[in-house]
Design a protein around this motif. Sequence first.
Motif, PDB file in Angstrom:
ATOM      1  N   VAL A   9      37.819  41.098  34.314  1.00 31.70           N
ATOM      2  CA  VAL A   9      38.762  42.086  34.094  1.00 31.70           C
ATOM      3  C   VAL A   9      39.947  41.323  33.033  1.00 31.70           C
ATOM      4  CG1 VAL A   9      40.608  43.765  34.771  1.00 31.70           C
ATOM      5  CG2 VAL A   9      38.399  43.780  35.917  1.00 31.70           C
ATOM      6  N   LEU A  10      40.047  41.644  31.838  1.00 31.02           N
ATOM      7  CA  LEU A  10      41.104  40.862  31.172  1.00 31.02           C
ATOM      8  C   LEU A  10      42.418  41.121  31.608  1.00 31.02           C
ATOM      9  CD1 LEU A  10      39.193  41.107  27.415  1.00 31.02           C
ATOM     10  CD2 LEU A  10      39.111  39.459  29.293  1.00 31.02           C
ATOM     11  N   SER A  11      42.797  42.398  31.796  1.00 36.93           N
ATOM     12  CA  SER A  11      44.082  42.730  32.164  1.00 36.93           C
ATOM     13  C   SER A  11      44.033  43.916  33.115  1.00 36.93           C
ATOM     14  CB  SER A  11      44.864  43.391  30.761  1.00 36.93           C
ATOM     15  OG  SER A  11      46.099  43.476  31.011  1.00 36.93           O
ATOM     16  N   CYS A  12      44.114  43.541  34.438  1.00 34.96           N
ATOM     17  CA  CYS A  12      43.879  44.491  35.433  1.00 34.96           C
ATOM     18  C   CYS A  12      45.398  45.184  35.800  1.00 34.96           C
ATOM     19  CB  CYS A  12      43.345  43.721  36.677  1.00 34.96           C
ATOM     20  SG  CYS A  12      42.851  45.141  37.902  1.00 34.96           S
ATOM     21  N   PRO A  13      45.641  46.204  35.769  1.00 32.02           N
ATOM     22  CA  PRO A  13      47.069  46.886  36.202  1.00 32.02           C
ATOM     23  C   PRO A  13      47.058  47.069  37.712  1.00 32.02           C
ATOM     24  CG  PRO A  13      45.857  48.534  35.134  1.00 32.02           C
ATOM     25  CD  PRO A  13      45.021  47.485  35.030  1.00 32.02           C
ATOM     26  N   ILE A  14      46.098  46.856  38.417  1.00 32.93           N
ATOM     27  CA  ILE A  14      46.256  46.957  39.762  1.00 32.93           C
ATOM     28  C   ILE A  14      45.586  45.794  40.395  1.00 32.93           C
ATOM     29  CG2 ILE A  14      45.976  49.806  39.716  1.00 32.93           C
ATOM     30  CD1 ILE A  14      42.988  49.597  40.456  1.00 32.93           C
ATOM     31  N   PRO A  15      45.683  45.763  41.748  1.00 32.97           N
ATOM     32  CA  PRO A  15      45.311  44.346  42.506  1.00 32.97           C
ATOM     33  C   PRO A  15      43.659  44.616  42.593  1.00 32.97           C
ATOM     34  CG  PRO A  15      47.112  45.284  43.724  1.00 32.97           C
ATOM     35  CD  PRO A  15      47.146  46.294  42.571  1.00 32.97           C
ATOM     36  N   ASP A  63      28.793  41.655  45.930  1.00 35.41           N
ATOM     37  CA  ASP A  63      29.961  40.832  45.963  1.00 35.41           C
ATOM     38  C   ASP A  63      31.007  41.393  45.329  1.00 35.41           C
ATOM     39  OD1 ASP A  63      32.006  39.113  46.403  1.00 35.41           O
ATOM     40  OD2 ASP A  63      30.784  37.387  45.721  1.00 35.41           O
ATOM     41  N   VAL A  64      31.915  42.515  45.602  1.00 37.43           N
ATOM     42  CA  VAL A  64      32.967  43.084  45.079  1.00 37.43           C
ATOM     43  C   VAL A  64      33.936  42.474  44.619  1.00 37.43           C
ATOM     44  CG1 VAL A  64      34.565  45.273  45.289  1.00 37.43           C
ATOM     45  CG2 VAL A  64      32.235  45.334  46.171  1.00 37.43           C
ATOM     46  N   ALA A  65      34.318  41.382  45.599  1.00 32.78           N
ATOM     47  CA  ALA A  65      35.778  40.551  45.564  1.00 32.78           C
ATOM     48  C   ALA A  65      35.552  39.642  43.801  1.00 32.78           C
ATOM     49  CB  ALA A  65      35.568  39.400  46.435  1.00 32.78           C
ATOM     50  N   ASP A  66      34.106  39.297  43.646  1.00 31.09           N
ATOM     51  CA  ASP A  66      33.889  38.465  42.396  1.00 31.09           C
ATOM     52  C   ASP A  66      33.342  39.743  41.377  1.00 31.09           C
ATOM     53  OD1 ASP A  66      34.755  36.221  43.586  1.00 31.09           O
ATOM     54  OD2 ASP A  66      32.688  35.682  44.188  1.00 31.09           O
ATOM     55  N   ARG A  67      33.165  40.756  41.724  1.00 32.12           N
ATOM     56  CA  ARG A  67      32.244  41.703  40.962  1.00 32.12           C
ATOM     57  C   ARG A  67      31.183  41.233  40.125  1.00 32.12           C
ATOM     58  NH1 ARG A  67      37.238  40.874  40.520  1.00 32.12           N
ATOM     59  NH2 ARG A  67      37.171  39.461  38.433  1.00 32.12           N
ATOM     60  N   THR A  68      30.175  40.815  40.917  1.00 29.61           N
ATOM     61  CA  THR A  68      28.706  39.941  40.546  1.00 29.61           C
ATOM     62  C   THR A  68      27.836  40.791  40.965  1.00 29.61           C
ATOM     63  OG1 THR A  68      30.020  37.818  40.598  1.00 29.61           O
ATOM     64  CG2 THR A  68      27.710  37.974  40.499  1.00 29.61           C
ATOM     65  N   GLU A 116      30.120  51.062  34.774  1.00 33.84           N
ATOM     66  CA  GLU A 116      31.309  52.048  34.688  1.00 33.84           C
ATOM     67  C   GLU A 116      32.335  51.455  35.654  1.00 33.84           C
ATOM     68  OE1 GLU A 116      29.751  56.234  33.604  1.00 33.84           O
ATOM     69  OE2 GLU A 116      28.257  55.256  35.006  1.00 33.84           O
ATOM     70  N   VAL A 117      33.621  51.781  35.219  1.00 31.72           N
ATOM     71  CA  VAL A 117      34.455  51.604  36.250  1.00 31.72           C
ATOM     72  C   VAL A 117      35.478  52.997  36.261  1.00 31.72           C
ATOM     73  CG1 VAL A 117      36.770  50.392  36.717  1.00 31.72           C
ATOM     74  CG2 VAL A 117      34.758  49.118  35.684  1.00 31.72           C
ATOM     75  N   GLU A 118      35.653  53.436  37.765  1.00 36.54           N
ATOM     76  CA  GLU A 118      36.280  54.681  37.815  1.00 36.54           C
ATOM     77  C   GLU A 118      37.341  54.327  38.899  1.00 36.54           C
ATOM     78  OE1 GLU A 118      33.451  57.652  38.459  1.00 36.54           O
ATOM     79  OE2 GLU A 118      32.860  57.980  36.414  1.00 36.54           O
ATOM     80  N   HIS A 119      38.542  55.000  38.705  1.00 41.60           N
ATOM     81  CA  HIS A 119      39.656  54.759  39.760  1.00 41.60           C
ATOM     82  C   HIS A 119      40.657  55.893  39.509  1.00 41.60           C
ATOM     83  CE1 HIS A 119      43.269  53.170  41.831  1.00 41.60           C
ATOM     84  NE2 HIS A 119      42.078  52.427  42.270  1.00 41.60           N
ATOM     85  N   PRO A 120      41.090  56.407  40.479  1.00 41.21           N
ATOM     86  CA  PRO A 120      41.942  57.599  40.288  1.00 41.21           C
ATOM     87  C   PRO A 120      43.446  57.267  39.398  1.00 41.21           C
ATOM     88  CG  PRO A 120      41.405  57.395  42.717  1.00 41.21           C
ATOM     89  CD  PRO A 120      40.855  56.137  41.800  1.00 41.21           C
ATOM     90  N   HIS A 121      43.669  55.955  39.525  1.00 38.60           N
ATOM     91  CA  HIS A 121      44.885  55.695  38.494  1.00 38.60           C
ATOM     92  C   HIS A 121      44.388  54.992  37.098  1.00 38.60           C
ATOM     93  CE1 HIS A 121      47.536  55.251  42.548  1.00 38.60           C
ATOM     94  NE2 HIS A 121      47.057  56.465  42.078  1.00 38.60           N
ATOM     95  N   LEU A 145      39.407  47.466  43.739  1.00 36.76           N
ATOM     96  CA  LEU A 145      38.333  47.849  43.167  1.00 36.76           C
ATOM     97  C   LEU A 145      37.140  47.845  43.909  1.00 36.76           C
ATOM     98  CD1 LEU A 145      38.643  46.355  39.569  1.00 36.76           C
ATOM     99  CD2 LEU A 145      38.926  48.626  40.077  1.00 36.76           C
ATOM    100  N   GLY A 146      36.670  48.806  44.794  1.00 35.24           N
ATOM    101  CA  GLY A 146      35.534  48.834  45.816  1.00 35.24           C
ATOM    102  C   GLY A 146      34.325  49.402  44.901  1.00 35.24           C
ATOM    103  N   ASP A 147      33.295  49.653  45.979  1.00 37.21           N
ATOM    104  CA  ASP A 147      32.132  50.095  45.677  1.00 37.21           C
ATOM    105  C   ASP A 147      32.149  51.515  45.101  1.00 37.21           C
ATOM    106  OD1 ASP A 147      30.488  47.760  46.540  1.00 37.21           O
ATOM    107  OD2 ASP A 147      30.628  48.539  48.483  1.00 37.21           O
ATOM    108  N   GLU A 148      33.173  52.388  45.392  1.00 37.51           N
ATOM    109  CA  GLU A 148      33.155  53.773  44.915  1.00 37.51           C
ATOM    110  C   GLU A 148      33.754  53.532  43.215  1.00 37.51           C
ATOM    111  OE1 GLU A 148      36.928  52.666  46.785  1.00 37.51           O
ATOM    112  OE2 GLU A 148      34.915  52.286  47.326  1.00 37.51           O
TER     113      GLU A 148
END
Length: 706
Positions: A178-184, A207-212, A224-229, A188-191
């Motif tokens: 993630v180049l610029s992440c506006p949230i911690p 490995d969600v922490a390393d997104r690998t 794909e990345v989906e998040h309510p915010h 970003l979890g499995d969902e």
Amino acid sequence: MKNFLAWVGIVIVISMVVVLWWDRGDDAGGGSIEVASGSSAEALPVVPRPLGEEARAVAGPRSVGPDRFDETRPATTTPLPAPTTGTIVGRIVEENGELAVGFWNVALEVGNRSRGLVIDAGAFRFEGVPPGWASVRASSNLADRSADAGLRVEQGEEHEIELIHRGAPTSSRIVLHVLSCPIPLWELGDENLRLTDPWGNLVPCPDVADRTWEDLTGGPYRLEVEHPHLEPWSQGELRPGQIVRAELTGNAAIALTVLDADGVALTDYGLSIQHEAVEALRYGSDPLDDEPEVGKPIPDDGIFRGILPRPFRLVAKARGYAPFSLEIEDLQPGETRPIVARLLHGANVDGVVSSTAERFIPDADLMLVPVLDSEEPIGGEVRLRTRSNAKGHFRFEDVTAGTWQLIGRNGPGLSAEQIIALDPGESRRVDLQLPPAGWLVGRVLGPPEASFDGLYLRPETSVTQPGGGDYAATRVAPNGSFRLGPLPAGEVKVHLVVPYKPRQARAELREHRPSMMEVARVVVDGETECLIDLRDRFPGAIDVAATLNGQPAAGQGIMVYRLDDEGNAVPGPISGHFDANGRVTLAPIPPGRWRLSIWARNLEWKHEVDTLDVLPNQTVLRDVSIPLFSGSVQVLTADDGVPLRQGQLSLHLGAPGARSIATDAEGRFELTAPPGRYGLRTNWNVRTEFEWRSSGPLTVRLERDE
């Protein structure tokens, strides 16, 4: 005319033939060209070349001395200087021997110097590497751990190494960066992360922490990345061995209208949107900043998108107006909030800084700090800052209406504060009167013909002030005179600072206070005279000549530590390097007992020398002869006692830190060091110590920490 030109051409041709015949030497197949250097000249061979070959110039000034055509002198060949550096050529491979894929950051470290490069496909090359022990480390966002190795570089040699990545193969991975992440990132979890294979099946993310994602084959994949915010993000046609770079943005927006005091819309303004613990989004430029940071362009429709729907602060600024600030706490996902920012004319504050002893104080430091509680003023974040001019005048413009604390200072302990309440558009005159400043002037008395070069004095007072602050050391003049200040009235301690670096941070000076020696205590009242008598404790010097196996220790380092009454080293060492003749003079050195250490310029080893006593204004001479032993050390494992083949260890040689090394296929590494006790340690809490008293070979066995 034609006949005349023809005769001129014939003369030129004959002259060239004569010169060539004269210069050709005895051997028709070759000769020599001499290169003059001062009054001497050396002959370089001239190699005949066939016609048509590109000319190769053998350069050098032509000698015009009487020996230019002395053919009785023997022809000599100047030997080419031997290379003084080496080359490292390497590859980054997986444990199965395959070349590691993706971009890698490779760092080479030799002594206290480092170089780096970015490579693709795992092959790298370092040229011009100084001889000695070197460590090479490689890391990649595709790799789960770094690969490193150590080796000894010999001058003129080319060394080949392999860095082994011991982990999941990089060729079977896809990593989301993630180049610029506006949230911690931990949100970003499995969902929120969805990777699908070529058949549309969901690939679990181990490995969600390393997104690998690991153990992938074939392709293409889609991520794909989906998040309510967040705004939805996706990318397809992905293959294993890729790093996917995604810029995620919030899905809320504001429709901003900026008006001036008369209700007219403004277009030339700067905007900042600041979320807690997230880098601010900046648009336009700050007109109140002397060196504004230019952000994204202001959108033509006035709608600022990509905002995270969380509490944030909005700040709008325009020249000639006070900043507009608004806290927004209830922005909802997907919402576009209309906001009208009306800028009012700011207040202006100007005045003069003076003291009871001086009509005005130039170059004083002025700050305006917002007051958080009007009943009990508390200095908050520093918002505005300036300095007084040559006549003590200062000015703040476009200050937001409200309550502020004005702070002025002229050095540690010389400050004054005042609370002011400002209305929109107000012009306020505020004069600050600081405590009277004093100065400490005088001379340092030393022995006859003593040199004051390198001596610094630093004052210390018991007075503190808001915002902290410390005194810088002042150089003593060649005749021993000094002037310290401005200082607050009262008792002042004066320290002799040895050593002192003019650009050294004041925090470092505080850490190295033991390297300072108190030389006087004086009560300052106005301009106070002071004589500091150092005749009985004037600094001396240490002159060292060192050899390594009988050769001058050119370029090696030296450091001396002062010892306390119990024989312990005091922080604040004095250091230097040996010249080409293996000599160095360290000065000034305060009188006392000192311990001397010599270390290799590449930090391969450190040699402790016996202590020595420095007397006032005297130079201590010391000759040091250091033997170096060379040999191989074989390392055995802690559990079964077999050779540690191609293992990674850290070698502690008494120098600062440790050096990374690698053992070969027989568990050996080469070591060149003075006699002493050294240590080995691995990354698995396994270590050992060994004595190095003669040339190897030597076998040591690792032990596990209990």
